[in-house]
Design an enzyme around this catalytic site. Structure first.
Site, short mmCIF file in Angstrom:
data_model
loop_
_atom_site.label_atom_id
_atom_site.label_comp_id
_atom_site.label_asym_id
_atom_site.label_seq_id
_atom_site.Cartn_x
_atom_site.Cartn_y
_atom_site.Cartn_z
N LYS B 116 1.06 -1.23 0.04
CA LYS B 116 0.09 -0.05 0.00
C LYS B 116 0.73 1.10 0.19
CE LYS B 116 -3.83 -2.03 2.28
NZ LYS B 116 -4.90 -2.06 3.31
N GLY B 164 -9.60 -2.20 6.63
CA GLY B 164 -9.66 -1.47 7.71
C GLY B 164 -9.18 -2.33 9.17
N GLU B 199 -0.39 7.59 8.82
CA GLU B 199 -1.19 8.41 7.82
C GLU B 199 -1.75 9.74 8.71
OE1 GLU B 199 -2.49 6.13 3.91
OE2 GLU B 199 -3.92 6.75 5.45
N LYS B 200 -1.87 10.95 8.15
CA LYS B 200 -2.31 11.86 8.71
C LYS B 200 -3.84 11.38 9.00
CE LYS B 200 -3.74 16.21 10.18
NZ LYS B 200 -3.45 16.11 11.61
N GLU B 274 -9.47 3.84 -3.90
CA GLU B 274 -10.05 4.31 -2.72
C GLU B 274 -9.38 5.70 -2.45
OE1 GLU B 274 -11.97 0.46 -0.70
OE2 GLU B 274 -10.30 1.23 0.26
N GLU B 287 -5.86 3.57 -1.37
CA GLU B 287 -5.43 2.40 -1.91
C GLU B 287 -6.37 1.94 -2.82
OE1 GLU B 287 -6.78 0.38 2.02
OE2 GLU B 287 -7.70 -1.01 0.58
N ASN B 289 -7.74 -1.58 -4.76
CA ASN B 289 -8.23 -2.92 -4.71
C ASN B 289 -8.15 -3.61 -6.15
OD1 ASN B 289 -8.73 -2.76 -2.07
ND2 ASN B 289 -10.72 -1.42 -2.50
N ARG B 291 -9.65 -6.23 -7.41
CA ARG B 291 -10.29 -7.23 -7.52
C ARG B 291 -11.77 -6.80 -7.75
NH1 ARG B 291 -12.20 -5.71 -2.57
NH2 ARG B 291 -10.89 -5.30 -1.04
N VAL B 294 -17.36 -6.00 -3.09
CA VAL B 294 -18.59 -6.31 -2.65
C VAL B 294 -19.68 -5.40 -3.43
CG1 VAL B 294 -20.01 -6.51 -0.65
CG2 VAL B 294 -17.55 -7.32 -0.75
#
Lengths: 230, 454
Positions: B116, B164, B199-200, B274, B287, B289, B291, B294
């Site tokens: 990441k 998360g 990260e901030k 994202e 980040e 993803n 794939r 959902v």
């Protein structure tokens, strides 16, 4: 009696399992069931698992499965692993649980609380053991792949629990098909070279009256094997 | 195109992939664990194969079991769905070594985007703003130093994590001292990698993600954004598109910059970038993803494009066949994740038997679920029972359709979050389109649950 189902251990009461799951389905809320499941899991983990591990380590078994209440526990020795490094799986019984679960029906831990209820339960368990001993045992596939029975395998050959009676080729790696109990090779349920799935029934192991009679009389196991092959 | 695809997943996504395969006319084999023998996907499939016991490590997460199943059933491709092996570059590599195609990015692409932290730097170099952050944290002293530089509050994140999991909000140096070691060992236990970065922490932020599709020939499109700001402990609960957080101009700008950046960075296949959007409308990349997600159905409802069919097509080496002008997003869609958990009992996951099940219907209503009456939800996997998605010409009508559909949806025998969804829909902050990612955690679910019970 084959050694993996002798007096030290006895199978979980199947009748009780039925009653319990029927009860669970009818009328009880999810909270009650959830609580019961939590209790069942913690008890299985505390009492049953250590006993099963000991059993798996001591005996030549590749896999042990026990059902109790609406739960079953399965321990499997990974192929080619050192002694005692088993993998346990818990699962709730479902309506199709008969499929592919015929391994190691016998052993369950006996819990050392000597109440009257416990004694009654043990008596029931012993009856169950008698009944189970008359049923055919089935060796199942340890993995998804291509099945090959052991070359010298033929109907009537005597095998001991833990004997390798075939292999399943998983991308070039052979996983052993293990006889789940002492007995005599019965009919084949899959062809050599056939693609099989995990848990698929491959070979019946029969506990013939003849073999059991000999065992009961203390006859030499080698003699039984010769008889079987003849 | 492939002749037969092995579906190496479970639940609603296995069913969704099966439907896509049938729609485009290719065969499918459902791979299932012993606990999923009675699953709807396994029952509906023309072919299904048991690959292992209920323990996912020996079934859905076992590369040999999955690949062996594909080989013995004569499949030429494997669809991993989401989770499990879906972003595992090692798995993608072994799949290819066995002459099969992994439906997703190639092993090289997955590896390229696996870290990441490295991905943030890569996409930053290609024009995406990122949240002020640290490199990999060497030790506690380094962490304290970086936190001072970035300024508190900061988020400690595991480099190998996702969804998360393992993230920690730290407000002071003292808190950082107290949690650094714990975070490291948690990361090690959860992801097998104890690398952490920082990260901030942006206070009132929104989660907005851009769906992209890139074929082997470098042709790329975006399919708009999804707003996933309704979260609980960093787990998405409700998603919608378009995002109420962005103006049309901001949306166009972000989508275009996102798709340009991933193509330049060498991405291929379906992907989602994202972003966190702060109160000023500034979007920070967090980040990617690699794939299917959902929440893909809401994008499908607005664009009319079958994303899984598109994903299979790209993996088969075919060109996208559409360009950006062909992607027209109409109306508004909202997805509700129906979970087997109890909102009034700290969202404890609930297992058990589905005694009754009735999916809602009507215009613009879509239900992706593997439930049926009598189905026993196995306790080993996640608590997702299904996804209810609704579409309408505008947001207000979509909310109304969502509420009507949630009222119809019946899942008897399990405790679910259906009423929580209704309460959120009725909440003024949601109606105003102003939900931030920390709202549910900040106010707690109790007011929502209480409102829902009125």
């Amino acid at each position: 009696m084959p050694e993996n189902r002798n007096g030290a251990t006895s199978p979980a009461p199947r009748g009780a399992a039925k009653a319990l799951s029927a009860e669970a389905v009818s009328g009880q809320g999810p909270d009650v069931r959830a609580e019961r499941d939590h209790l069942a899991i913690s008890r299985l983990a505390d009492d049953l698992l250590p006993a099963l591990i000991a059993k798996l380590t001591a005996g030549g078994l590749g896999e042990i499965e026990v059902r109790e209440g609406s739960w079953k526990a399965r321990l499997r020795r990974p192929a080619g692993s050192d002694e005692g490094r088993g993998v346990a799986a818990w699962s709730s019984l479902d309506s199709h649980s008969g499929h592919g679960h015929a391994l190691g029906r016998g052993p369950a831990a006996s819990h050392g609380r000597g109440t009257a209820e416990e004694r009654a339960r043990r008596a029931r368990e012993e009856e169950e053991a008698e009944e189970l001993a008359r049923l055919p045992i089935v060796a199942t596939s340890p993995a998804v792949g291509i099945y090959q029975p052991r070359k010298d395998l033929a109907v009537g050959i005597r095998v001991r629990a833990g004997d390798r009676i075939g292999t399943v080729d998983v991308l070039g790696v052979r996983e052993d098909v293990i006889a789940p109990a002492d007995g005599v090779i019965g009919s084949s349920l899959a062809e050599a070279g056939e693609a099989v799935e995990y848990g698929q029934e491959l070979i019946r192991i029969e506990l013939s009256e003849n073999a059991r009679g000999l065992d009961a009389n203390g006859a030499d196991r080698e003699a039984a094997a010769v008889l079987g092959e003849a | 195109m492939f002749s037969k695809v092995l579906i190496a997943n479970r639940g609603e996504i296995a069913l969704r992939i099966l439907r896509a395969c049938r729609t485009i006319g290719i065969g499918a084999v459902v791979a299932y664990s012993e606990a999923d023998r009675d699953s709807l996907a396994a029952q509906l499939a023309d072919e299904a194969i048991c690959i292992g016991p209920s323990d996912a490590r020996r079934s859905y997460l076992s590369a040999p079991a999955v690949i062996s199943a594909a080989v013995v059933t004569g499949c030429d491709a494997i669809h991993p769905g989401y989770g499990f092996l879906s972003e595992d570059e090692g798995f993608a590599d072994v799949v290819r070594a066995h002459g099969l195609t992994f439906i997703g990015p190639s092993a090289e692409v997955l590896e390229h985007f696996a870290s990441k932290e490295a991905t943030r730097r890569l996409l930053e170099a290609h024009g995406l703003r990122t949240i002020p952050g640290s490199g990999m944290l060497r030790d506690e002293a380094h962490a304290l130093e970086e936190a001072e530089r970035i300024s508190y509050p900061v988020l400690i994140k595991p480099s190998g994590g996702g969804g998360g999991k393992g993230m920690r909000l730290v407000r002071t140096a003292r808190e950082l001292e107290a949690t650094f070691k714990v975070s490291r060992s948690e990361a090690k236990a959860a992801f097998g990698d104890d690398a952490l970065y920082m990260e901030k922490y942006l206070g009132d932020n929104r989660h907005v993600e851009i769906q992209v599709a890139v074929d082997r020939f470098g042709h790329a499109i975006h399919l708009g954004e999804r707003d996933c700001s309704v979260q609980r402990r960093h787990q998405k609960i409700i998603e919608e598109t378009p995002s109420p957080a962005l103006t049309e101009a901001e949306r166009q700008d972000l989508c275009q910059r996102a798709v340009r950046a991933v193509v330049e960075a060498g991405y291929e296949n379906l992907g989602t970038l994202e972003f966190l959007v702060d109160s000023r409308g500034e979007a920070y990349f967090i980040e990617i993803n690699c794939r299917i997600q959902v929440e893909h159905p809401i994008t499908e409802m607005c664009t009319g494009i079958d994303l899984i069919a598109l994903q299979i097509k790209i993996a088969a080496g075919e060109p996208l066949g559409i360009n950006q002008a062909d992607v027209v997003s109409r109306g508004h869609a909202i997805e509700f994740r129906i979970l087997a958990e109890d909102p009034s009992n700290d969202f404890r996951p609930q297992g058990g038997q589905v005694l009754g099940y009735l999916a809602p219907g009507g215009p613009g209503v879509r239900m992706d679920s593997h439930l049926y009456p009598g189905y026993e939800v196995p306790p080993y996997y996640d608590s997702l029972l299904g996804k209810l998605s609704v579409w309408a010409p505008d947001r207000a009508q979509a909310i109304a359709r969502g509420d009507a559909a949630l009222r119809e949806l019946l899942v008897d025998g399990l405790t679910t979050n259906i009423e929580l969804h209704r309460a959120i829909l009725a909440n003024q902050v949601f109606i105003d389109g102003k939900v931030t990612t920390d709202l549910l955690d900040r106010v707690g679910s109790a007011p929502f649950v209480a409102a829902g019970n009125r």
